[in-house]
Design a protein around this motif. Structure first.
Motif, PDB file in Angstrom:
ATOM      1  N   ALA A   1     132.631 -38.016 -13.336  1.00 17.91           N
ATOM      2  CA  ALA A   1     133.303 -39.290 -13.072  1.00 17.91           C
ATOM      3  C   ALA A   1     134.620 -39.051 -12.355  1.00 17.91           C
ATOM      4  O   ALA A   1     135.160 -37.940 -12.337  1.00 17.91           O
ATOM      5  CB  ALA A   1     133.553 -40.052 -14.380  1.00 17.91           C
ATOM      6  N   MET A   2     135.142 -40.142 -11.780  1.00 20.07           N
ATOM      7  CA  MET A   2     136.515 -40.146 -11.274  1.00 20.07           C
ATOM      8  C   MET A   2     137.237 -41.332 -11.899  1.00 20.07           C
ATOM      9  O   MET A   2     136.623 -42.357 -12.210  1.00 20.07           O
ATOM     10  CB  MET A   2     136.551 -40.235  -9.747  1.00 20.07           C
ATOM     11  N   VAL A   3     138.536 -41.175 -12.109  1.00 23.91           N
ATOM     12  CA  VAL A   3     139.355 -42.212 -12.736  1.00 23.91           C
ATOM     13  C   VAL A   3     140.195 -42.912 -11.684  1.00 23.91           C
ATOM     14  O   VAL A   3     140.833 -42.261 -10.844  1.00 23.91           O
ATOM     15  CB  VAL A   3     140.260 -41.608 -13.827  1.00 23.91           C
ATOM     16  N   ILE A   4     140.201 -44.229 -11.735  1.00 26.51           N
ATOM     17  CA  ILE A   4     141.036 -45.056 -10.866  1.00 26.51           C
ATOM     18  C   ILE A   4     141.912 -45.934 -11.750  1.00 26.51           C
ATOM     19  O   ILE A   4     141.399 -46.620 -12.643  1.00 26.51           O
ATOM     20  CB  ILE A   4     140.168 -45.948  -9.948  1.00 26.51           C
ATOM     21  N   ILE A   5     143.209 -45.906 -11.525  1.00 25.40           N
ATOM     22  CA  ILE A   5     144.147 -46.753 -12.277  1.00 25.40           C
ATOM     23  C   ILE A   5     144.683 -47.810 -11.318  1.00 25.40           C
ATOM     24  O   ILE A   5     145.381 -47.496 -10.354  1.00 25.40           O
ATOM     25  CB  ILE A   5     145.293 -45.930 -12.876  1.00 25.40           C
ATOM     26  N   ASN A   6     144.350 -49.058 -11.565  1.00 26.75           N
ATOM     27  CA  ASN A   6     144.718 -50.149 -10.655  1.00 26.75           C
ATOM     28  C   ASN A   6     144.917 -51.437 -11.452  1.00 26.75           C
ATOM     29  O   ASN A   6     144.013 -51.836 -12.190  1.00 26.75           O
ATOM     30  CB  ASN A   6     143.614 -50.331  -9.607  1.00 26.75           C
TER      31      ASN A   6
END
Length: 422
Positions: free
Chosen positions: A183-188
């Motif tokens: 997975a990859m994490v995106i903080i938005n």
């Protein structure tokens, strides 16, 4: 070097250098506060912790308070809740998130968590397996690295680009990923950068994740707290392109971080997370974990249904005002620069120019000396993955923000190369 700084930089045994993976923001702030001179008469001003409830200009809506009082006094919610959350709470969260999605979520997609921190831990727990790795943004939120270490997930960091409004370095993501990437994490909206991603950029993220056959963990704890030109777009909009785990909470938008009410949601209309074995795995993790208080969960439907837009608009207006103050005051202090004016969330990253300071060795040294001399707390960039940067929280009442920056300016003048020797 002060004792608190020694304990962080050198580790408890005086040898190992601690990193964001083994120390929390709260831990760092505790060390900074402990470093303040005991004889200092001025009040401590913290620009380090993202807890707006500490300031009188930020407070939750009476609707939320009344909903909690009502459920508590009803005496109907003093027992255990189902480990995945109360049915009415799951339904309310599903309906709330579905407002901004092109499809409708089911209550079965929703799991109620003890704040977003537990949602982070659950998401990493279900993905962990021998040899797996996860892609995390740098700078980012250090809890991810801490949880990854406990779950034995290898961390690979991709850079956010300050010159491009802290967008994801898509090429770096592709270069870092391999067959063991889960997975990859995106903080938005972004913590710690104060950025807000456009629809087009989120689409590119979804497309690269699809190409790499990995899922996206969308940390939207600051969801809807956007006050720039770009509106908040939930990553779940792209759930038909790539599986998305959406994490969020009441904490920031309703200004109640201490209520510890969060969610872990499978925004995945194609059904990748509907496989019986995956559902069983998720539920077993929740059987182990304790969720938020039952009466807080029970208040959620009324909180969502009865909170008026005027409350949200007021919070956004205050954050816009304080972010503007923060950006303007940064310009008056030559040793710090802001590459991108905040557009959302409650924090901003600023670059520290050590060449203008005569006796500051790095960002940690800057923050410890600032705390000791001026009783102002800000977070060293190393804590979020960027050495010689600083994270400043602007969810602070304007007068305190102005006073804090006045002290930071005095600190700069005292340590500047231009300061005359006596």
């Amino acid at each position: 070097m002060e004792n608190g700084r020694k304990n962080w930089v050198n580790g408890a045994n005086g040898q190992e250098h601690e990193t964001p993976s083994n120390i929390t923001i709260k831990g760092i702030i505790g060390l900074l506060v402990a470093n303040i001179d005991a004889d200092e008469k001025r009040r401590v001003i913290s620009l380090g912790m993202g807890d707006p409830s500490a300031y009188s200009c930020f407070h939750t809506t009476p609707v939320a308070e009344e909903a909690v009082v009502h459920t508590l006094q009803s005496q109907k919610f003093n027992g255990y809740a189902p480990t995945v959350g109360l049915p009415q709470t799951r339904l309310a969260i599903a309906n709330y998130l579905s407002r901004n999605l092109p499809y409708k979520l089911s209550p079965d997609d929703v799991y109620v968590t003890s704040g977003c921190t537990q949602a982070i831990d659950v998401s990493l727990s279900i993905l962990s397996r021998p040899g797996a790795n996860i892609l995390l943004p740098r700078p980012g939120f250090p809890i991810y690295e801490l949880c990854a270490a406990f779950r034995q997930l290898e961390v690979r960091n991709f850079n956010l680009l300050p010159e491009k409004s802290w967008e994801v370095d898509i090429d770096a993501v592709e270069a870092l990923a391999d067959h063991n990437t889960v997975a990859m994490v995106i903080i938005n909206p972004g913590n710690p950068c104060g950025n807000v991603y456009s629809y087009q950029h989120l689409k590119k993220i979804a497309e690269i994740a699809k190409k790499l056959k990995i899922l996206v963990i969308a940390d939207e704890v600051y969801g809807h707290l956007a006050f720039g030109d770009k509106p908040f777009v939930p990553m779940g909009v792209f759930g038909t392109v790539v599986p998305v785990l959406t994490l969020g909470s009441l904490s920031k938008r309703w200004i109640v971080p201490g209520w510890r009410l969060g969610w872990f949601v499978t925004t995945d209309p194609t059904g990748n997370f509907k496989h019986p074995k995956m559902v069983e795995r998720i539920k077993k993790i929740f059987d182990i974990c304790g969720g938020p208080a039952t009466f807080i969960q029970a208040a959620v439907p009324n909180i969502f249904e009865q909170t008026e837009d005027v409350f949200f608009k007021k919070t956004i207006n205050i954050l816009k005002q304080t972010s503007d103050i923060c950006s303007d005051l940064i310009k008056d202090i030559p040793c710090i620069t802001c590459p991108h004016k905040p557009e959302g969330s409650m924090a901003v990253m600023v670059k520290l120019n050590l060449s203008l300071l005569k006796d500051i060795s790095d960002d940690i040294d800057f923050c410890f000396k600032l705390a000791k001399e001026e009783s102002v707390i800000i977070l060293p960039g190393l804590a979020v993955g960027l050495k010689n940067w600083l994270r400043i929280t602007f969810a602070v009442e304007p007068s305190s923000l102005e006073e804090a920056f006045g002290r930071i300016k005095c600190f700069y003048q005292r340590h500047s190369h231009q300061q005359k020797e006596h």
